[in-house]
Design a protein around this motif. Sequence first.
Motif, PDB file in Angstrom:
ATOM      1  N   LEU A 180       0.871  -1.205  -0.267  1.00 50.96           N
ATOM      2  CA  LEU A 180       0.158   0.019  -0.255  1.00 50.96           C
ATOM      3  C   LEU A 180       0.505   1.425  -0.355  1.00 50.96           C
ATOM      4  N   HIS A 181       0.030   2.140  -0.984  1.00 50.49           N
ATOM      5  CA  HIS A 181       0.980   3.748  -0.621  1.00 50.49           C
ATOM      6  C   HIS A 181       0.992   4.571   0.424  1.00 50.49           C
TER       7      HIS A 181
ATOM      8  N   THR B 256      -1.891   5.983   1.919  1.00 50.70           N
ATOM      9  CA  THR B 256      -3.071   5.143   2.455  1.00 50.70           C
ATOM     10  C   THR B 256      -3.013   4.563   3.411  1.00 50.70           C
TER      11      THR B 256
ATOM     12  N   GLY C 157      -5.761   6.146   6.469  1.00 52.45           N
ATOM     13  CA  GLY C 157      -6.533   4.953   7.047  1.00 52.45           C
ATOM     14  C   GLY C 157      -6.722   4.447   8.377  1.00 52.45           C
TER      15      GLY C 157
ATOM     16  N   THR D 293     -12.401   4.618   0.006  1.00 47.84           N
ATOM     17  CA  THR D 293     -12.173   3.725  -1.318  1.00 47.84           C
ATOM     18  C   THR D 293     -11.897   4.662  -2.493  1.00 47.84           C
TER      19      THR D 293
ATOM     20  N   PRO E  89      -7.969   7.964  -2.048  1.00 57.00           N
ATOM     21  CA  PRO E  89      -6.932   6.470  -2.101  1.00 57.00           C
ATOM     22  C   PRO E  89      -5.912   6.918  -3.885  1.00 57.00           C
ATOM     23  N   TYR E  90      -7.869   6.120  -4.543  1.00 58.36           N
ATOM     24  CA  TYR E  90      -7.203   6.191  -6.017  1.00 58.36           C
ATOM     25  C   TYR E  90      -7.734   7.064  -6.940  1.00 58.36           C
TER      26      TYR E  90
ATOM     27  N   GLU F 214      -3.339   5.237  -5.791  1.00 56.41           N
ATOM     28  CA  GLU F 214      -3.611   3.486  -5.650  1.00 56.41           C
ATOM     29  C   GLU F 214      -4.731   2.726  -5.825  1.00 56.41           C
TER      30      GLU F 214
ATOM     31  N   SER G 211      -7.170  -0.449  -2.566  1.00 54.17           N
ATOM     32  CA  SER G 211      -7.640   1.322  -1.673  1.00 54.17           C
ATOM     33  C   SER G 211      -8.670   0.147  -0.533  1.00 54.17           C
TER      34      SER G 211
ATOM     35  N   ALA H 275      -7.009  -2.034   1.849  1.00 49.61           N
ATOM     36  CA  ALA H 275      -7.952  -0.958   2.907  1.00 49.61           C
ATOM     37  C   ALA H 275      -8.472  -0.634   3.582  1.00 49.61           C
ATOM     38  N   THR H 276      -9.648   0.025   2.751  1.00 47.78           N
ATOM     39  CA  THR H 276     -10.764   0.554   3.412  1.00 47.78           C
ATOM     40  C   THR H 276     -11.995  -0.671   4.439  1.00 47.78           C
TER      41      THR H 276
END
Length: 302
Positions: free
Chosen positions: A39-40, A43, A47, A174, A177-178, A183, A188, A191-192
């Motif tokens: 993950l970036h 992100t 989160g 979501t 980040p995209y 991301e 994303s 992660a969410t």
Amino acid sequence: MKTEDTERPLRTPVVLKKLILVVSVHLIAIRALFLLHKLHVGTLLFGALCYQLAGLGITAGAHRLWSHRSYKAKLPLRIFLALMSCAAWQIPILQWARDHRTHHKFTDTDADPHNATRGLFFSHFGSIICQKHDDVVTKGKTISVDDLLADPVVRIQKRFFIPGALFMCIILPTWIPYYCWNESLIYSYYATVLRYCLTMNAAFAVNSFAHWAGSKPYDRTITPADNEVVALITMGEGFHNYHHAFPQDYSTSELGIKWNPTKVFIDVMAYLGQVYDRKSTPKHHIEARKNRNAKSAHLHLQ
């Protein structure tokens, strides 16, 4: 002659759709753990921020503001907290507050939605995935929520809760980040869901672990306990023995800002003019309660 077990059935049916939701969220969250290194950094930080904001929807909003009326908030803050309650995606504020008031009035009985005497698993997950005990439904109806129904923010949030929760909890976190730092969309999403799972379990921990382990300096006769680990992951909600002894104290503990970011948030909002009429417990009342509890414990040991 009826036995205690027939009068007090401890097994309640599992609600299949709730079980599927909880299991699915945890399976996706487990998958997300194996992707954390991909993950970036944005992100991950985002989160963590969403975890805190969604937590405030529960701690400062559904719990301290609407369930206990431990302070008053102006409209902009109430709208913000209602949106953050959607981001936490539990249940509407109206239902959350009714259940929590029922929990306080009927703690450790079958009318307690999270009855800790039924075991750690039930109070953590079982109360969520199982059909409510008949006593919870019956006695819950005796709990007044007129003050909540008088709040248009609560009424509107209830009406649009599902689309609001879907957008605030899943879609928006979501998408950001995209869109903002490219991301991967699927990463994303993972992660969410992981953040949602952590928020869910942190909230459940107050009903389970804070009734299972910890100190009881204020009331040794009940299961709620002061658990500093739970306080750490829930922004100050883990001082549960204090909270049940003094439920209308907006700080939910006597430790000031220690492990209590929610109190800091409420105090900052008061400084900004969004919060007023904060309720707190006088120090001499706290000390008197602790002394009575200590004497009771001493007599019990003799």
